[in-house]
Design a protein around this motif. Structure first.
Motif, PDB file in Angstrom:
ATOM      1  N   ALA A 102      46.173  35.953  48.051  1.00 32.11           N
ATOM      2  CA  ALA A 102      47.015  37.358  48.697  1.00 32.11           C
ATOM      3  C   ALA A 102      45.778  38.478  47.912  1.00 32.11           C
ATOM      4  N   ALA A 103      45.953  39.246  49.424  1.00 30.34           N
ATOM      5  CA  ALA A 103      44.777  40.744  48.608  1.00 30.34           C
ATOM      6  C   ALA A 103      44.587  40.851  47.790  1.00 30.34           C
ATOM      7  N   ASP A 104      43.345  41.996  47.312  1.00 28.60           N
ATOM      8  CA  ASP A 104      43.878  43.321  46.692  1.00 28.60           C
ATOM      9  C   ASP A 104      44.829  44.615  47.015  1.00 28.60           C
ATOM     10  N   GLY A 105      45.463  44.797  45.950  1.00 29.85           N
ATOM     11  CA  GLY A 105      46.344  45.159  47.047  1.00 29.85           C
ATOM     12  C   GLY A 105      47.826  45.371  47.430  1.00 29.85           C
ATOM     13  N   ARG A 133      45.190  42.529  40.435  1.00 27.56           N
ATOM     14  CA  ARG A 133      44.546  42.760  41.595  1.00 27.56           C
ATOM     15  C   ARG A 133      45.421  42.566  42.852  1.00 27.56           C
ATOM     16  N   VAL A 134      46.281  41.777  42.572  1.00 24.27           N
ATOM     17  CA  VAL A 134      47.259  41.294  44.203  1.00 24.27           C
ATOM     18  C   VAL A 134      48.443  42.751  44.314  1.00 24.27           C
ATOM     19  N   LEU A 135      48.200  43.515  43.190  1.00 22.37           N
ATOM     20  CA  LEU A 135      49.753  45.174  43.100  1.00 22.37           C
ATOM     21  C   LEU A 135      48.653  46.225  43.026  1.00 22.37           C
ATOM     22  N   ARG A 136      48.926  47.301  43.850  1.00 24.81           N
ATOM     23  CA  ARG A 136      48.397  48.745  44.882  1.00 24.81           C
ATOM     24  C   ARG A 136      48.288  49.342  43.317  1.00 24.81           C
ATOM     25  N   PRO A 137      47.860  49.909  43.024  1.00 29.60           N
ATOM     26  CA  PRO A 137      47.596  50.841  42.145  1.00 29.60           C
ATOM     27  C   PRO A 137      49.175  52.017  42.246  1.00 29.60           C
ATOM     28  N   GLY A 138      49.646  52.057  40.708  1.00 28.23           N
ATOM     29  CA  GLY A 138      51.205  52.233  40.678  1.00 28.23           C
ATOM     30  C   GLY A 138      51.650  51.328  40.368  1.00 28.23           C
ATOM     31  N   GLY A 139      51.926  49.920  41.017  1.00 20.84           N
ATOM     32  CA  GLY A 139      52.538  48.878  41.249  1.00 20.84           C
ATOM     33  C   GLY A 139      53.152  48.090  39.913  1.00 20.84           C
TER      34      GLY A 139
END
Length: 212
Positions: A102-105, A133-139
């Motif tokens: 998976a991609a970053d964020g 890494r794969v979660l967006r900020p706030g995830g």
């Protein structure tokens, strides 16, 4: 089977069909789990939810049924094959918790239900770093595990020869690894096993990747 991850992959390939038959409908009797998963869907707010260690896709399918866009990831190619068959509207990828495909964020939220229990203790930190890494900020990330400090080796499972370890974990230890990876732990819950489950206590942690 070689590496620990290789043993886990092989074992779950072996039991995949029986696992689906026995576990595929488990959420019907798990009110607490459904409530927590519903909170994850709400937190995702229309973003993509990752099911990390998705098995035959029953949790991913439940999330998708509640309106979430879902990507399931599992180490076992056979589990991924069954998940795609059972839930054709959901995307599934073969991959490792230590190197997620998976991609970053990429994800707004993620769940890891009883998947980190197959990691050696020293692998928890890098696995949570990958989830971060794969979660967006706030995830948010929902993690569940069996409570304790033992390791159970399974060499037979539902009549099949396997070779897999189940690591029981302490809530404070898991929370510490999450915090060390950058997460803020926001909620903790423990419960006894249900009548239809293995007789173990279960732990749940809800953690968030901070906005900054």
């Amino acid at each position: 089977m070689g590496t620990d991850r290789g043993r886990v992959r092989w074992s779950y390939d072996v039991v995949a069909e029986e696992y689906l038959r026995r576990i595929g409908g488990e959420l019907a009797g798990k009110v607490v789990d459904r409530a927590l998963l519903g909170a994850v869907v709400e937190e995702a707010a229309g973003g993509v939810v990752a099911d990390l260690g998705c098995g035959p896709g029953h949790v991913a399918g439940w999330l998708a049924g509640r309106g979430a866009e879902v990507v399931g990831v599992d180490l076992s190619p056979r589990m991924v094959e069954l998940a795609r068959r059972e839930h054709p509207g959901v995307e599934f990828r073969t991959g490792d918790l230590l190197e997620l495909p998976a991609a970053d964020g990429e994800f707004a939220a993620a769940v890891a239900l009883y998947s980190v229990i197959h990691l050696e203790p020293e692998a928890l930190a890098p696995a949570f770093t990958e989830a971060y890494r794969v979660l967006r900020p706030g995830g948010v990330l929902l993690v569940s595990f069996h409570l304790g400090d033992e390791v159970r080796r399974m060499e037979e499972w539902w009549g099949h020869e396997v070779d897999v370890d189940f690591h029981f974990l302490r809530t404070e230890d898991v929370a510490g690894r999450l915090t060390g990876a950058g997460f803020a732990v926001e909620a903790r819950l423990e419960r006894d096993g249900l009548a239809e489950e293995a007789p173990t206590r279960r732990g749940y942690l809800l953690a968030r990747r901070p906005l900054r």
